[in-house]
Design an enzyme around this catalytic site. Structure first.
Site, short mmCIF file in Angstrom:
data_model
loop_
_atom_site.label_atom_id
_atom_site.label_comp_id
_atom_site.label_asym_id
_atom_site.label_seq_id
_atom_site.Cartn_x
_atom_site.Cartn_y
_atom_site.Cartn_z
N GLY A 14 0.81 -1.21 0.00
CA GLY A 14 0.00 0.00 0.00
C GLY A 14 0.84 1.26 0.00
O GLY A 14 0.51 2.25 0.65
N TYR A 160 -14.52 -3.58 9.60
CA TYR A 160 -13.19 -2.97 9.61
C TYR A 160 -12.60 -3.01 11.02
O TYR A 160 -11.44 -3.38 11.22
CB TYR A 160 -13.28 -1.54 9.10
CG TYR A 160 -11.95 -0.82 9.03
CD1 TYR A 160 -11.09 -1.02 7.97
CD2 TYR A 160 -11.58 0.08 10.03
CE1 TYR A 160 -9.87 -0.35 7.90
CE2 TYR A 160 -10.38 0.75 9.96
CZ TYR A 160 -9.52 0.53 8.90
OH TYR A 160 -8.32 1.19 8.84
#
Length: 266
Positions: A14, A160
């Site tokens: 990422g 999440y």
């Protein structure tokens, strides 16, 4: 560029922006050879070019980390670039299925599994792939990105939050499984960090709370709401990158199996 990790190889997932990009640049500034992973080729290449502009060495690997095929290709491409990895920074992860606003009963079981795979499954695959060589070298760093949201549970984005809580737990378990190998495993939990990705979310939330002025007014509101104990600013990606750089450094040898919360006092 010189530092205590000079010559070490690092994979940062990422790394196309935000915390990942800041981390890749920070590790390279300490002399590490960095593999920048991302899904967006243009942005990931830009991170690598920023490293090279400062005299560092960077490679680019593009691909999806969910599922099995994508991570396997990323592992192969990383090994082709740097042979193997000394420092693995598991930064990449997916957002909640609802994009930051979905409630418990708006989030389906399928959403939970997808979020878990993009956050936790991706890390597990890379840890399995790279720890064997670290064992042989008797040195390695496994650094996972969790989240400060674990400490302030909310009724939204439950998938999440659950995935980020699992990351902390698996990291502690991992550190014990690797006891005596010279490999440390730690997690970092960012609090509220201002990135290009969450700026629109801040603006939207501010507007829903009646804050309709310009960015300066919105930022002041966000500081009061999210970091009331801080000295008056939102977090920056570099704040998290600095903590990750410490955990990657040999000076952190005695830090193992822990989570470091970097949230400005929230």
């Amino acid at each position: 560029m010189a530092g205590r990790i000079a010559g070490k190889t690092a994979l940062v997932t990422g790394a196309s922006g935000g915390i990942g990009a800041a981390t890749a640049i920070r590790l390279a500034s300490e002399g590490a050879v960095v593999v920048c992973h991302g899904r967006n080729e243009g942005r990931t290449v830009a991170t690598a070019e920023a490293i090279r502009a400062q005299g560092g060495t960077a490679h680019v690997v593009i691909g999806e980390l969910s599922g099995d095929a994508g991570p396997a290709a990323i592992v192969d491409a990383t090994r082709a670039a740097v042979s193997d990895v000394d420092i693995l920074v598991n930064n990449a992860g997916g957002e909640s299925a609802g994009g930051g606003t979905a409630g418990w009963f708006d989030t389906s079981p399928a959403d939970w599994l997808a979020t878990y795979d993009s956050n936790v499954g991706s890390m597990i695959r890379l840890i399995h792939a790279f720890t064997s060589a670290m064992r042989e070298r008797r040195w390695g760093r496994l650094i996972q990105l969790s989240s400060g949201v674990v400490d302030v549970s909310m009724p939204i984005i439950p998938d999440y939050q659950g995935a980020k809580a699992a990351i902390r737990n698996l990291t502690v378990s991992l550190s014990k499984a690797l006891s005596g190998t010279g490999i440390t495993a730690n997690s970092v939990s960012p609090g509220f960090v201002l990135t290009d990705g969450n700026r629109p979310w801040i603006i939207g939330m501010a507007e829903r709370n009646g804050i309709t002025g310009g960015w300066e007014e919105i930022e002041r509101w966000a500081v009061r709401k999210f970091v009331p104990n801080h000295s008056g600013r939102l977090g920056r990606p570099e704040d998290i990158a600095n903590t990750i750089a410490f955990l990657a450094d040999p000076a952190s040898d005695y830090v193992n199996g822990t989570d470091i919360l970097v949230d400005g006092g929230h």
